[in-house]
Design a protein around this motif. Structure first.
Motif, PDB file in Angstrom:
ATOM      1  N   CYS A 166       0.892  -1.099   0.001  1.00  0.00           N
ATOM      2  CA  CYS A 166      -0.151  -0.067  -0.138  1.00  0.00           C
ATOM      3  C   CYS A 166       1.082   1.398   0.098  1.00  0.00           C
ATOM      4  O   CYS A 166       1.988   1.313   0.654  1.00  0.00           O
ATOM      5  CB  CYS A 166      -0.874   0.086   1.238  1.00  0.00           C
ATOM      6  N   THR A 167       0.407   2.243  -0.593  1.00  0.00           N
ATOM      7  CA  THR A 167       1.149   3.657  -0.754  1.00  0.00           C
ATOM      8  C   THR A 167       0.300   4.588  -0.535  1.00  0.00           C
ATOM      9  O   THR A 167      -0.885   4.370  -0.349  1.00  0.00           O
ATOM     10  CB  THR A 167       1.673   4.084  -1.960  1.00  0.00           C
ATOM     11  N   THR A 168       0.560   5.781   0.271  1.00  0.00           N
ATOM     12  CA  THR A 168      -0.232   6.771   0.294  1.00  0.00           C
ATOM     13  C   THR A 168      -0.454   7.550  -1.009  1.00  0.00           C
ATOM     14  O   THR A 168       0.271   7.450  -1.965  1.00  0.00           O
ATOM     15  CB  THR A 168       0.387   7.837   1.406  1.00  0.00           C
ATOM     16  N   ARG A 169      -1.589   8.469  -1.020  1.00  0.00           N
ATOM     17  CA  ARG A 169      -2.032   9.281  -2.284  1.00  0.00           C
ATOM     18  C   ARG A 169      -0.863  10.081  -2.653  1.00  0.00           C
ATOM     19  O   ARG A 169      -0.252  10.245  -3.635  1.00  0.00           O
ATOM     20  CB  ARG A 169      -3.258  10.178  -1.907  1.00  0.00           C
ATOM     21  N   ALA A 170       0.096  10.728  -1.394  1.00  0.00           N
ATOM     22  CA  ALA A 170       1.111  11.670  -1.647  1.00  0.00           C
ATOM     23  C   ALA A 170       2.149  10.853  -2.302  1.00  0.00           C
ATOM     24  O   ALA A 170       2.935  11.617  -3.242  1.00  0.00           O
ATOM     25  CB  ALA A 170       1.521  12.216  -0.174  1.00  0.00           C
ATOM     26  N   GLN A 171       2.476   9.650  -1.937  1.00  0.00           N
ATOM     27  CA  GLN A 171       3.487   8.784  -2.349  1.00  0.00           C
ATOM     28  C   GLN A 171       3.162   8.690  -3.886  1.00  0.00           C
ATOM     29  O   GLN A 171       4.012   8.730  -5.034  1.00  0.00           O
ATOM     30  CB  GLN A 171       3.768   7.733  -1.736  1.00  0.00           C
ATOM     31  N   ARG A 172       1.932   8.291  -4.508  1.00  0.00           N
ATOM     32  CA  ARG A 172       1.608   8.013  -5.675  1.00  0.00           C
ATOM     33  C   ARG A 172       1.757   9.177  -6.631  1.00  0.00           C
ATOM     34  O   ARG A 172       1.935   9.188  -7.627  1.00  0.00           O
ATOM     35  CB  ARG A 172       0.322   7.370  -5.517  1.00  0.00           C
ATOM     36  N   GLU A 173       1.278  10.377  -6.029  1.00  0.00           N
ATOM     37  CA  GLU A 173       1.541  11.826  -6.742  1.00  0.00           C
ATOM     38  C   GLU A 173       2.899  11.674  -7.334  1.00  0.00           C
ATOM     39  O   GLU A 173       3.072  12.200  -8.394  1.00  0.00           O
ATOM     40  CB  GLU A 173       0.932  12.902  -5.976  1.00  0.00           C
ATOM     41  N   HIS A 174       3.667  11.615  -6.238  1.00  0.00           N
ATOM     42  CA  HIS A 174       5.159  11.365  -6.662  1.00  0.00           C
ATOM     43  C   HIS A 174       5.573  10.527  -7.339  1.00  0.00           C
ATOM     44  O   HIS A 174       6.288  10.935  -8.277  1.00  0.00           O
ATOM     45  CB  HIS A 174       5.994  11.478  -5.241  1.00  0.00           C
ATOM     46  N   LEU A 175       5.231   9.415  -7.513  1.00  0.00           N
ATOM     47  CA  LEU A 175       5.778   8.361  -8.068  1.00  0.00           C
ATOM     48  C   LEU A 175       5.117   8.430  -9.510  1.00  0.00           C
ATOM     49  O   LEU A 175       5.769   8.189 -10.576  1.00  0.00           O
ATOM     50  CB  LEU A 175       5.120   6.994  -7.692  1.00  0.00           C
ATOM     51  N   LEU A 176       4.035   8.960  -9.759  1.00  0.00           N
ATOM     52  CA  LEU A 176       3.294   9.079 -11.001  1.00  0.00           C
ATOM     53  C   LEU A 176       3.908  10.299 -11.763  1.00  0.00           C
ATOM     54  O   LEU A 176       4.402  10.211 -13.149  1.00  0.00           O
ATOM     55  CB  LEU A 176       1.871   9.482 -10.942  1.00  0.00           C
ATOM     56  N   ARG A 177       4.336  11.240 -11.112  1.00  0.00           N
ATOM     57  CA  ARG A 177       4.992  12.500 -11.781  1.00  0.00           C
ATOM     58  C   ARG A 177       6.551  11.944 -12.311  1.00  0.00           C
ATOM     59  O   ARG A 177       6.890  12.181 -13.337  1.00  0.00           O
ATOM     60  CB  ARG A 177       5.405  13.478 -10.638  1.00  0.00           C
ATOM     61  N   ALA A 178       7.042  11.097 -11.441  1.00  0.00           N
ATOM     62  CA  ALA A 178       8.517  10.480 -11.575  1.00  0.00           C
ATOM     63  C   ALA A 178       8.248   9.643 -12.940  1.00  0.00           C
ATOM     64  O   ALA A 178       9.216   9.616 -13.541  1.00  0.00           O
ATOM     65  CB  ALA A 178       8.962   9.918 -10.473  1.00  0.00           C
TER      66      ALA A 178
ATOM     67  N   LEU B 234      -3.764   7.104  -8.826  1.00  0.00           N
ATOM     68  CA  LEU B 234      -3.635   8.049  -7.769  1.00  0.00           C
ATOM     69  C   LEU B 234      -4.709   7.831  -6.871  1.00  0.00           C
ATOM     70  O   LEU B 234      -4.505   7.847  -5.413  1.00  0.00           O
ATOM     71  CB  LEU B 234      -4.062   9.492  -8.478  1.00  0.00           C
ATOM     72  N   GLU B 235      -6.140   7.381  -7.179  1.00  0.00           N
ATOM     73  CA  GLU B 235      -6.968   6.944  -6.285  1.00  0.00           C
ATOM     74  C   GLU B 235      -6.724   5.792  -5.383  1.00  0.00           C
ATOM     75  O   GLU B 235      -6.909   5.852  -4.069  1.00  0.00           O
ATOM     76  CB  GLU B 235      -8.697   6.852  -6.864  1.00  0.00           C
TER      77      GLU B 235
END
Ligand SMILES: Cc1ncc(COP(=O)(O)O)c(C=O)c1O
Length: 453
Positions: A20-32, A374-375
């Protein structure tokens, strides 16, 4: 009251943790990952619905068979078991192992096609099309007219348009059509099944014109289940009998065992034509391997031999098709637009209808797929304007379900995530393409949200 709940027909003996990841982590991962889900690491995905190909879980019987694998270069008994298992279902005389489906395609088309030829199919999968075009031949899609209506729930939307096939044969001339193919189920058409009636009609037409008839058989067991449950006259027949009946109509097939072979790798090519089989084996030796292993380890042959039989078990097919329909029905009941009816291996969201404020040139499928990540950490795949550019007729997001991997609660979670995104769909913005490769751009493209992340 009879019990109606359809359960997973297996117990879990070995588990694979998912993160599981947090939304904040996923925002970062998706941007990367430049807003391209192909560029994510799978460790950063919670529920991976990118593909059903090679991603299934093997059974204890398959793992036991793996240990029996005989790795001899020639004459391995693992090949005998593989060939016997294939022949018990498909019935063709020659069974040629390959490392996956596209290798079977390359060998088949490499021996049968030449420049100027035309190969019709209900809908060519992309590797099938590419391998035909590589020989200089033309790949022609002839889906039934119902396939063009995503919202309509026809029972056999994967069918070939037999009238269009006849016209093509008359127009092109039999000599330029080395074979006709039928893809079961029709993956590019939404995982939709082909009826026995349609396969019979195609076979009869091919016979009348002396044109060889081949199946792209990747999802043959799922197709057999749809025939059993939807086509009059088949309810009492087993999926095995239905599959045998269908393959008896053809002259051979290509197969990716990464789907209904229930294996992580493997494939094969079958034919009844002795002379052709000789040419195919010659080509096999050149690029895949000796004819008793064809690019696979003995243990892979064993896993496929067992997996093909397991794919036809009624409890399994009932659960498999029900769990995909469950996902489709639960989201469409809330108004989420999907390709109807739910297919055999995947649910396709209609991104143009989901996000009507995002025009195709702003990649609504990519925007929606990114939002699902993201969700809730779900990875899906866009099949639309990013993948096909101007030739995209629709913008879809495919949620392909790996075999025997996720449980009911995982599917419930996916439903919840999709509905959450559906509820705030108006806030979702389109994407801008900032970097693309000249071919197959969807794999490596870099994008960004319009109006900033
Ligand atoms: C209908 C169809 N044909 C052929 C293939 C190619 O098989 P493979 O990926 O094993 O090369 C696929 C793979 O997804 C497919 O869905």
């Amino acid at each position: 009251m009879p019990i109606t709940t359809i359960i997973e027909p297996f117990r879990i003996k070995s588990v694979e943790p998912i993160r599981c990841t947090t939304r904040a982590q996923r925002e970062h991962l998706l941007r990367a990952a430049h807003y391209n889900l192909f560029l994510l690491r799978s460790d950063d995905v919670l529920i991976d619905l990118l593909t059903d190909s090679g991603t299934g879980a093997m059974s204890n019987a398959q793992w036991a068979a793996v240990m029996r694998g005989d790795e001899s270069y020639a004459g391995s008994p693992s090949f005998d078991r593989f060939r016997d298992s294939v022949q018990s279902i498909f019935g063709y005389q020659h069974v040629i192992p390959t490392h996956q489906g596209r290798a079977a395609e390359r060998i088949l088309f490499g021996t049968m096609c030449k420049k100027g030829d035309v190969v019709p199919n209900n809908t060519h999968f992309d590797t099938t099309r590419a391998n035909i075009e590589f020989t200089g031949a033309e790949a022609v899609d002839l889906p039934s007219p119902e396939a063009r209506e995503p919202g309509h729930a026809y029972p056999f939307k994967g069918n070939m348009d037999v009238d269009a096939l006849e016209q093509l044969i008359v127009r092109t001339g039999r000599k330029r059509i080395p074979l006709v193919m039928l893809t079961i189920t029709n993956n590019s058409g939404g995982g939709q099944p082909v009826s026995m009636e349609n396969a019979r009609a195609v076979a009869a037409l091919c016979r009348r014109h002396s044109i060889p008839f081949y199946f792209d058989a990747c999802r043959f067991a799922e197709n057999a289940w749809f025939i059993k449950t939807r086509e009059p006259g088949f309810a009492e027949k087993t999926p095995l009998r239905i599959a045998q009946e269908m393959f008896a109509l053809g002259d051979g097939c290509t197969m990716s065992a990464k789907k209904d072979g229930m294996a992580n790798i493997g494939g094969f090519l079958c034919t009844n034509d002795d002379a052709l089989a000789q040419q195919e084996r010659d080509l096999l030796i050149l690029t895949e391997g000796y004819p008793t292993y064809g690019g696979l380890a003995g243990r892979d042959l064993e896993a496929v031999a067992v997996g093909l039989q397991e794919a036809l078990q009624e409890d399994y097919l009932n659960y498999r098709i029900a769990s995909i329909a469950y996902l489709g029905d639960h989201i469409s009941a809330e108004g989420v637009p999907i390709v109807q009816p739910p297919g055999g291996h995947a649910i396709y969201l209609d991104a143009r209808a989901f996000l009507p404020h995002v025009p195709p040139e702003q990649f609504p499928g990519v925007a929606l797929a990114n939002e699902l990540y993201l969700e809730g950490g779900i990875r899906s795949v866009e099949i639309g304007t990013l993948m096909f550019a101007k030739s995209a007729r629709m913008d879809l997001v495919r949620l392909a379900i790996p075999r025997r991997v996720y449980t009911q609660s995982h599917i419930d979670y996916v439903v919840e995530v999709i509905l959450e995104v559906w509820n705030r769909r108006r806030q979702i913005v389109g994407m801008r393409l900032i970097e693309e490769a000249p071919f197959l751009r969807h794999f490596t493209a870099k994008l960004e949200p319009r109006g900033g992340a």
